[in-house]
Design a protein around this motif. Structure first.
Motif, short mmCIF file in Angstrom:
data_model
loop_
_atom_site.label_atom_id
_atom_site.label_comp_id
_atom_site.label_asym_id
_atom_site.label_seq_id
_atom_site.Cartn_x
_atom_site.Cartn_y
_atom_site.Cartn_z
N ARG A 50 0.83 -1.19 0.00
CA ARG A 50 0.00 0.00 0.00
C ARG A 50 0.86 1.25 0.00
O ARG A 50 2.02 1.22 0.46
CB ARG A 50 -0.95 0.00 1.20
N ASP A 51 0.29 2.31 -0.51
CA ASP A 51 0.93 3.62 -0.50
C ASP A 51 -0.12 4.61 -0.02
O ASP A 51 -0.93 5.10 -0.81
CB ASP A 51 1.44 3.97 -1.90
N ASN A 52 -0.09 4.89 1.26
CA ASN A 52 -1.13 5.76 1.83
C ASN A 52 -1.03 7.19 1.31
O ASN A 52 -2.03 7.92 1.29
CB ASN A 52 -1.06 5.74 3.35
N SER A 53 0.16 7.60 0.86
CA SER A 53 0.30 8.95 0.31
C SER A 53 -0.47 9.09 -1.00
O SER A 53 -0.85 10.20 -1.38
CB SER A 53 1.78 9.29 0.10
N LYS A 54 -0.68 7.96 -1.67
CA LYS A 54 -1.44 7.96 -2.92
C LYS A 54 -2.84 7.38 -2.72
O LYS A 54 -3.59 7.24 -3.70
CB LYS A 54 -0.70 7.15 -3.99
N ASN A 55 -3.15 7.03 -1.48
CA ASN A 55 -4.47 6.47 -1.14
C ASN A 55 -4.79 5.24 -1.98
O ASN A 55 -5.89 5.10 -2.54
CB ASN A 55 -5.57 7.52 -1.34
N MET A 56 -3.81 4.33 -2.04
CA MET A 56 -3.99 3.16 -2.88
C MET A 56 -3.32 1.92 -2.30
O MET A 56 -2.43 2.02 -1.46
CB MET A 56 -3.43 3.42 -4.28
N ILE A 57 -3.79 0.77 -2.76
CA ILE A 57 -3.14 -0.49 -2.46
C ILE A 57 -2.88 -1.21 -3.78
O ILE A 57 -3.48 -0.90 -4.80
CB ILE A 57 -3.97 -1.39 -1.52
N ASN A 58 -1.97 -2.18 -3.70
CA ASN A 58 -1.62 -2.95 -4.89
C ASN A 58 -1.59 -4.44 -4.56
O ASN A 58 -1.44 -4.84 -3.41
CB ASN A 58 -0.23 -2.55 -5.39
N LEU A 59 -1.72 -5.23 -5.59
CA LEU A 59 -1.57 -6.68 -5.46
C LEU A 59 -0.72 -7.15 -6.64
O LEU A 59 -1.18 -7.15 -7.78
CB LEU A 59 -2.92 -7.40 -5.45
#
Length: 126
Positions: free
Chosen positions: A72-81
């Motif tokens: 996850r990258d909270n600075s971009k408000n996103m998660i990845n898989l």
């Protein structure tokens, strides 16, 4: 407006890789633990992976351990898989979901999630 939007799905051959992303709008992921779920044709939706709000802990279904990586990258408000070594049995619609930090129930309990994305298709086939 609260929304989760998945991207990065598509078709890939067995052994290939894909990277799914999920971007949130209308709320901050800083206060949410996040999960990935999937639903294959004719099957119930199942938990795939989970990451806590700070990224300090991650969990995986046995079927994807060692092949999938959640981040996850909270600075971009996103998660990845990140999905490697894909198999035909990974074919499904993949969903991201958010649940409040205070919820201590098992991560795969779908009813505990507050927000869901619309889902994105992943197809693994030769």
């Amino acid at each position: 407006q609260v929304e989760l939007v998945e991207s990065g799905g598509g078709s890939v051959q067995p052994g290939g890789s894909l990277r799914l992303s999920c971007v949130a709008s209308g709320f901050s992921l800083n206060y949410y633990n996040m999960g990935w779920f999937r639903q294959a044709p004719g099957k119930e939706r199942e938990g795939v992976s989970y990451i806590t709000s700070t990224g300090g802990s991650t969990f995986y279904a046995d079927s994807v351990k060692g092949r999938f990586t959640i981040s996850r990258d909270n600075s971009k408000n996103m998660i990845n898989l990140r999905m490697n070594s894909l198999k035909p049995e990974d074919t499904a619609v993949y969903y991201c979901a958010a649940r409040a930090i205070k919820d201590g129930s098992k991560w795969s309990h779908q009813i505990s999630y507050d927000y869901w994305g619309q889902g994105i298709q992943v197809t693994v086939s030769s």
